[in-house]
Scaffold this active site. Structure first.
Site, PDB file in Angstrom:
ATOM      1  N   HIS A 113       1.120  52.706  73.652  1.00 15.20           N
ATOM      2  CA  HIS A 113       2.290  52.572  74.514  1.00 15.20           C
ATOM      3  C   HIS A 113       3.564  52.973  73.853  1.00 15.20           C
ATOM      4  CE1 HIS A 113       4.577  49.808  77.750  1.00 15.20           C
ATOM      5  NE2 HIS A 113       5.033  51.059  77.702  1.00 15.20           N
ATOM      6  N   HIS A 121      13.504  53.260  73.241  1.00 15.74           N
ATOM      7  CA  HIS A 121      13.284  52.379  72.042  1.00 15.74           C
ATOM      8  C   HIS A 121      13.710  52.946  70.879  1.00 15.74           C
ATOM      9  CE1 HIS A 121      11.385  49.671  75.196  1.00 15.74           C
ATOM     10  NE2 HIS A 121      10.545  50.834  75.497  1.00 15.74           N
ATOM     11  N   GLU A 175       9.901  56.634  75.629  1.00 16.29           N
ATOM     12  CA  GLU A 175       9.481  55.714  74.400  1.00 16.29           C
ATOM     13  C   GLU A 175      10.432  56.012  73.379  1.00 16.29           C
ATOM     14  OE1 GLU A 175       7.627  52.774  74.281  1.00 16.29           O
ATOM     15  OE2 GLU A 175       7.203  53.454  76.353  1.00 16.29           O
TER      16      GLU A 175
END
Ligand SMILES: *[C@@H]1O[C@H](CO)[C@@H](O)[C@H](O)[C@H]1NC(C)=O
Ligand SMILES: *[C@@H]1O[C@H](CO)[C@@H](O)[C@H](O)[C@H]1NC(C)=O
Ligand SMILES: *[C@@H]1O[C@H](CO)[C@@H](O)[C@H](O)[C@H]1NC(C)=O
Ligand SMILES: *[C@@H]1O[C@H](CO)[C@@H](O)[C@H](O)[C@H]1NC(C)=O
EC number: 4.6.1.19
Length: 326
Positions: free
Chosen positions: A87, A174, A170
């Site tokens: 993930h 992040h 992602e």
């Protein structure tokens, strides 16, 4: 599962840029800096170089999915046999709260989620990205980029969207929040070539490769099954024993007491096993790949959203045609 040293790629990318200029690729001479442990008293901005020690998102989560289909099987987007999928690698604050989309100059997510930095109408809007997909940046970096891309297409798999959109999401949501990924930690030339993305993707892969959830569960006879459920406690203990700390176990799907088996029960945990989040503090740069496992409830809260009743958690088999041998 095909394994090779992906971190070698990240290090190589850093070495190339540090030779150009100090304060580049891997941060200014980070190999000379003391690799303080994130969230410790020593790992504070002002006491250390924030390019060399994580000072912003020091509680690092390596997260994985168990999906049973991708929705894009007809386009060849398949799940790896006998393996979970990646993930992301996330920087939480040391107290467990977190931020997202920390650098809108490096916004590559075509569908920002949430669509503002705070997730509320008052936050800064995150503009959807419409440029070339991030895989093109990796391809342009030659062999290291192409090798990594091949790995990502096997193990970093999205559901109901192309893989490249998950990777971009992602990175922008992040990676841009790690202090060690701040633009000032890279040279202008490395940023222009998107080596920061290659570095993030390879470090995320490196963490993932050390967390073979499928194998750890299988060793305790917990295998995907459409005919038997498992106990959350068995899943938790199998993974905690190998990781060295209790991970977060995520379930989706119906709540146990909404299912026939759980009718009348007070257990309202969810019943479909879909995620595992492994928690760390990290030594030095997150890029160094040196994590110290910590408990998923280190900042409080729950370590699972799943039902606790025996056999209440379903670890489903993949749909026919959804997998490939890797
Ligand atoms: C958690 O830490 C962050 C960063 O230091 C801070 O901004 C935030 O206010 C803290 N949140 C809580 C609930 O203490
Ligand atoms: C974010 O999404 C909400 C819900 O779809 C929408 O109402 C809002 O206008 C969007 N905000 C921005 C900044 O795009
Ligand atoms: C499920 O459990 C919760 C809390 O234990 C309860 O509030 C809810 O009413 C239950 N739902 C059903 C359908 O039994
Ligand atoms: C197992 O169950 C899941 C969830 O219902 C389903 O998506 C999948 O196709 C099933 N797999 C097999 C092999 O029957």
């Amino acid at each position: 599962m095909a394994k090779f040293n992906l971190l070698g790629l990240a290090v190589a990318a850093c070495v190339q840029t540090t030779t150009v200029l100090a304060g580049s690729g891997c941060g200014p001479n980070c190999h000379l800096a003391k690799p303080e442990l994130s969230c410790s008293a020593a790992a504070q901005p002002g006491l250390v170089d924030s390019c060399c020690v994580e000072t912003f998102g020091g509680l690092v989560l390596s997260t994985q999915f168990w999906d049973t289909y991708t929705g894009l099987e007809s386009e060849g987007q398949l799940l790896p046999e006998n393996s979970w999928t990646l993930h992301g690698l996330w920087p939480d604050f040391c107290n467990g709260s977190w931020t997202q989309y920390c650098d809108l100059n490096r916004q590559y997510d075509p569908h920002p989620s949430p669509n503002t930095t705070t997730g509320t109408a008052g936050g800064t809007p995150v503009p959807p990205y419409a440029g070339p997909t991030v895989d093109t940046f990796l391809t342009a970096l030659g062999k290291p980029g192409r090798t990594l891309l091949a790995w990502m297409n096997n193990f970093w798999i999205a559901q109901n969207q192309p893989n490249t959109e998950l990777w971009a999401h992602e990175y922008s949501k992040h990676a841009t929040c790690f202090s060690t990924f701040a633009p000032s930690c890279f040279t202008a030339s490395a940023l222009k070539k998107h080596k920061d993305l290659l570095t993030y993707f390879s470090v995320a892969a490196e963490y993932f490769n050390r967390l073979p959830t499928y194998d750890w569960l299988a060793a305790k006879a917990i295998k995907p099954s459409n005919s038997t459920g498992y106990a959350l406690s068995a899943i938790q203990s199998a993974l905690a024993a190998r990781h060295g700390a209790t991970p977060y176990i995520g379930c989706s799907g119906p709540r146990y007491n909404e299912t026939a088996a759980g009718k009348g029960s007070l257990d309202n945990g969810r019943t479909v096993f879909t995620e595992v989040w492994y928690y760390y503090h990290v030594y030095g740069q997150v890029q160094a790949g040196k994590g110290k496992p910590v408990e998923a409830d280190i900042t409080g809260g729950s370590t699972s959203s799943c039902a606790k009743a025996d056999k209440a958690v379903w670890y489903y088999e993949r749909a026919p045609g959804a997998e490939r041998r890797v």
